[in-house]
Design a protein around this motif. Structure first.
Motif, mmCIF file in Angstrom:
data_model
loop_
_atom_site.group_PDB
_atom_site.id
_atom_site.type_symbol
_atom_site.label_atom_id
_atom_site.label_comp_id
_atom_site.label_asym_id
_atom_site.label_seq_id
_atom_site.Cartn_x
_atom_site.Cartn_y
_atom_site.Cartn_z
ATOM 1 N N ILE A 381 0.792 -1.294 -0.056
ATOM 2 C CA ILE A 381 0.198 -0.055 0.181
ATOM 3 C C ILE A 381 1.080 1.288 -0.075
ATOM 4 O O ILE A 381 1.948 1.243 0.826
ATOM 5 N N SER A 382 0.816 1.998 -0.953
ATOM 6 C CA SER A 382 1.944 3.149 -1.014
ATOM 7 C C SER A 382 1.085 4.470 -1.095
ATOM 8 O O SER A 382 -0.083 4.581 -1.177
ATOM 9 N N ALA A 383 2.291 5.523 -1.128
ATOM 10 C CA ALA A 383 1.883 6.795 -1.112
ATOM 11 C C ALA A 383 2.064 7.142 -2.520
ATOM 12 O O ALA A 383 3.141 7.120 -3.000
ATOM 13 N N GLN A 384 1.135 8.036 -3.150
ATOM 14 C CA GLN A 384 1.343 8.381 -4.590
ATOM 15 C C GLN A 384 1.018 9.902 -4.836
ATOM 16 O O GLN A 384 0.310 10.325 -3.960
ATOM 17 N N ASN A 385 1.499 10.469 -5.934
ATOM 18 C CA ASN A 385 1.180 11.726 -6.313
ATOM 19 C C ASN A 385 1.860 11.836 -7.630
ATOM 20 O O ASN A 385 2.992 12.593 -7.886
ATOM 21 N N HIS A 386 0.874 11.556 -8.694
ATOM 22 C CA HIS A 386 1.453 11.831 -10.021
ATOM 23 C C HIS A 386 0.233 12.022 -10.943
ATOM 24 O O HIS A 386 -0.793 11.324 -10.761
ATOM 25 N N ASN A 387 0.270 12.799 -12.126
ATOM 26 C CA ASN A 387 -0.758 12.768 -13.128
ATOM 27 C C ASN A 387 -0.330 12.377 -14.356
ATOM 28 O O ASN A 387 -0.988 12.261 -15.384
ATOM 29 N N TYR A 388 0.807 11.739 -14.384
ATOM 30 C CA TYR A 388 1.712 11.404 -15.817
ATOM 31 C C TYR A 388 1.999 9.791 -15.371
ATOM 32 O O TYR A 388 2.337 9.500 -14.376
ATOM 33 N N ALA A 389 2.626 9.091 -16.567
ATOM 34 C CA ALA A 389 2.794 7.789 -16.162
ATOM 35 C C ALA A 389 3.645 7.544 -17.518
ATOM 36 O O ALA A 389 3.480 8.023 -18.380
ATOM 37 N N VAL A 390 4.305 6.373 -17.278
ATOM 38 C CA VAL A 390 5.239 5.568 -18.520
ATOM 39 C C VAL A 390 4.586 4.871 -19.309
ATOM 40 O O VAL A 390 3.931 3.862 -18.574
ATOM 41 N N ASP A 391 4.521 4.961 -20.495
ATOM 42 C CA ASP A 391 3.790 3.824 -21.312
ATOM 43 C C ASP A 391 4.600 2.517 -21.606
ATOM 44 O O ASP A 391 5.827 2.977 -22.323
ATOM 45 N N PRO A 392 4.347 1.618 -20.857
ATOM 46 C CA PRO A 392 5.540 0.515 -21.112
ATOM 47 C C PRO A 392 5.504 -0.041 -22.413
ATOM 48 O O PRO A 392 6.608 -0.420 -22.784
ATOM 49 N N ALA A 393 4.435 0.168 -23.213
ATOM 50 C CA ALA A 393 4.415 -0.328 -24.533
ATOM 51 C C ALA A 393 5.392 0.411 -25.430
ATOM 52 O O ALA A 393 6.007 -0.030 -26.613
ATOM 53 N N THR A 394 6.000 1.555 -24.909
ATOM 54 C CA THR A 394 7.092 2.370 -25.678
ATOM 55 C C THR A 394 8.342 2.259 -25.281
ATOM 56 O O THR A 394 9.376 2.593 -25.686
ATOM 57 N N LEU A 395 8.504 1.254 -24.175
ATOM 58 C CA LEU A 395 10.028 0.994 -23.544
ATOM 59 C C LEU A 395 10.773 -0.099 -24.535
ATOM 60 O O LEU A 395 9.944 -1.070 -25.182
ATOM 61 N N PRO A 396 11.754 -0.150 -24.588
ATOM 62 C CA PRO A 396 12.651 -1.116 -25.344
ATOM 63 C C PRO A 396 12.653 -2.417 -24.739
ATOM 64 O O PRO A 396 12.530 -2.582 -23.591
ATOM 65 N N GLU A 397 13.272 -3.410 -25.383
ATOM 66 C CA GLU A 397 13.462 -4.674 -24.897
ATOM 67 C C GLU A 397 14.522 -4.383 -23.765
ATOM 68 O O GLU A 397 15.476 -3.963 -23.997
ATOM 69 N N GLY A 398 14.351 -5.344 -22.908
ATOM 70 C CA GLY A 398 15.354 -5.340 -21.703
ATOM 71 C C GLY A 398 14.672 -4.565 -20.492
ATOM 72 O O GLY A 398 15.181 -4.936 -19.269
ATOM 73 N N VAL A 399 13.838 -3.751 -20.700
ATOM 74 C CA VAL A 399 13.362 -2.980 -19.688
ATOM 75 C C VAL A 399 12.251 -3.708 -18.956
ATOM 76 O O VAL A 399 11.218 -4.109 -19.760
#
Ligand SMILES: NC(=O)CC[C@H](N)C(=O)O
Length: 456
Positions: A381-399
């Protein structure tokens, strides 16, 4: 009895009827209907079975009622003025102000934390935003000298339902309204925060204007809201430090629960300040690390000259795609030494690795977000504060996507072991929030130790 709002804020002592009816008796002759205009402050157990439990409450009443029944008449403990929140969708919300006066524009986001409003107010990642607290009762623990997450409040303002008329906490040094006024931050209360939250959940984050200035028309404020946008703005440059400095404070022994006995050889961490929260620095210092904090524009070549064991990319406000200079610095460091990205730092790392970020509908803000660590299967259960996110589909292989947010499946953490990269979209330092994710700091320490072959 019809209750009218008065300038006077009255504190009354009354008795809850034993039969559970809706009327409070304030003296043998008067009774008062339980309506929105009464707010119970404290309930004492009954000493007298005949009259029921004793209640201390604040009431907005006609003055003759107040004169007859009050045990004390006090002015509201904060200076108040009429205020408006005008949203870009054209809705207008009447409110009372309790902080600075004036007119301010910003993006409205809702935060679901039950406690920790002081840490939220001083989190630089809220620059350009109004934070609306979904917890309806705010201000009751005052403000203290220990819970600051930065030296300033960078947010646009605070929007709450009910401002506590009394403060009760052993650490409290001043009241929330005093604190906001001194820091020139607007605060409004008596707003239907539930209705606004539902609207934001349906329509997404909205730009709004808060104003105490009656000379400004609704249309003027609406135009102001509609002609401002947070997307594409570099907000980091307004919150970062101007010169490098060393950070020494560790979490005090009273509060530390995780790092005891784990402090190691002095590892040197350089922390890029994109709007860094103090508790990130405290948690790293608790593992014995020497920390140098550098401004967001500090050249990566200068950072590498310091020969650090690891680099931390901090949290920070605004649109991560609007700060290419920061992505460039991250790119120059990645692969050379272990790095850890938190929130904005995670989004910059995602871009440096070749990925893209996107704006979420209303983001994640609060201390109760479930995240699954895909490596361990453990839910945090985490503390969060963000309005943007990384799109994993755009990340290269290995990540590798190491964590996902269980509310909406978005990417909550990344690793690229080959490049000694780890990152989290949320806040392992909490402040405020649960401590489930604190072990991430030790992961970073282990990454640095392994890289130096200390553990072998
Ligand atoms: N806490 C942060 O670092 C926030 C990151 C970024 N500004 C966002 O809103 O997504």
């Amino acid at each position: 009895m019809a209750a009218k709002s008065l300038d006077l804020h009255t504190v009354c002592r009354g008795f809850e009827p034993l039969n559970g009816g809706t009327a409070f008796r304030f003296n043998p002759l008067q009774s008062f209907k339980f309506t929105d205009s009464i707010s119970v402050q404290r309930i004492f157990p009954s000493h007298n079975k005949a009259v029921g439990r004793q209640i201390i409450c604040s009431v907005s009443t006609p003055s003759d009622f107040a004169r007859d029944n009050v045990i004390s008449i006090v002015k509201r403990p904060w200076e108040t003025a009429d205020a408006r929140l005008v949203l870009e969708d054209g809705s207008i919300w009447k409110a009372k102000s309790f902080g600075a006066k004036g007119t301010q524009v910003g993006e409205v986001v809702f935060n679901t934390s039950l406690t920790g409003y002081q840490e939220i107010l001083t989190d630089p990642s809220y620059a350009g935003q109004f934070v609306l607290m979904t917890n309806p009762h705010i201000g009751n623990t005052g403000v203290n000298i220990d819970d600051e997450e930065s030296n300033q409040c960078f947010l646009g303002g605070l929007v709450i339902r009910n401002l506590s008329t009394c403060v009760s906490n052993w650490r409290s040094a001043e009241t929330l309204p005093e604190y906001l006024r001194k820091r020139n931050v607007m605060g409004i209360h008596d707003v239907d925060t539930r209705a606004i939250t539902r609207r934001l959940r349906e329509d997404g984050s909205l730009i709004g204007v808060i104003s105490t200035e009656s000379s400004k028309s609704d249309d003027e404020l609406l135009n102001m809201a509609r002609s401002w946008d947070i997307v594409g703005m570099d907000l980091i440059s307004g919150v970062t430090c101007s010169e490098p400095y060393e950070w020494k404070d560790a979490t005090s022994a009273e509060w530390d629960f995780n790092s005891h006995g784990k402090a190691s050889d002095k590892l040197h961490v350089v922390a890029y300040d994109f709007g860094i929260k103090h508790n990130i620095l405290r948690r790293i210092a608790s593992y014995g690390c020497k920390i140098t904090v550098v401004p967001s524009t500090w050249p990566s070549s200068e950072v590498l000259k310091l020969n650090p064991d690891g680099v931390l990319f901090s949290n920070g406000p605004g649109d991560p795609s609007a700060v290419p200079y920061a992505v460039e610095n991250v790119k120059q460091v990645v692969g050379k030494i272990p790095v850890f990205g938190i929130c904005m730092g995670h989004q910059l790392l995602g871009q440096a690795l070749g990925g893209k970020t996107f704006k979420m509908k209303f983001g994640h803000h609060g201390g109760n977000h479930p995240v699954r660590n895909l490596r361990s299967g453990r839910v945090e259960i985490s503390a969060q504060n963000h309005n943007y996110a990384v799109d994993p589909a755009t990340l290269p292989e290995g990540v590798e996507v190491t964590h996902i947010n269980l509310n909406d499946g978005t990417c909550a953490g990344l690793a690229f072991p080959e490049m000694k990269v780890m990152s989290l979209q949320y806040h392992p330092e909490a402040s405020p929030g649960p401590h489930d994710s604190d072990p991430a700091f030790y992961e970073f320490v282990k990454l640095m130790r392994e890289n130096k072959h200390i553990d072998k």
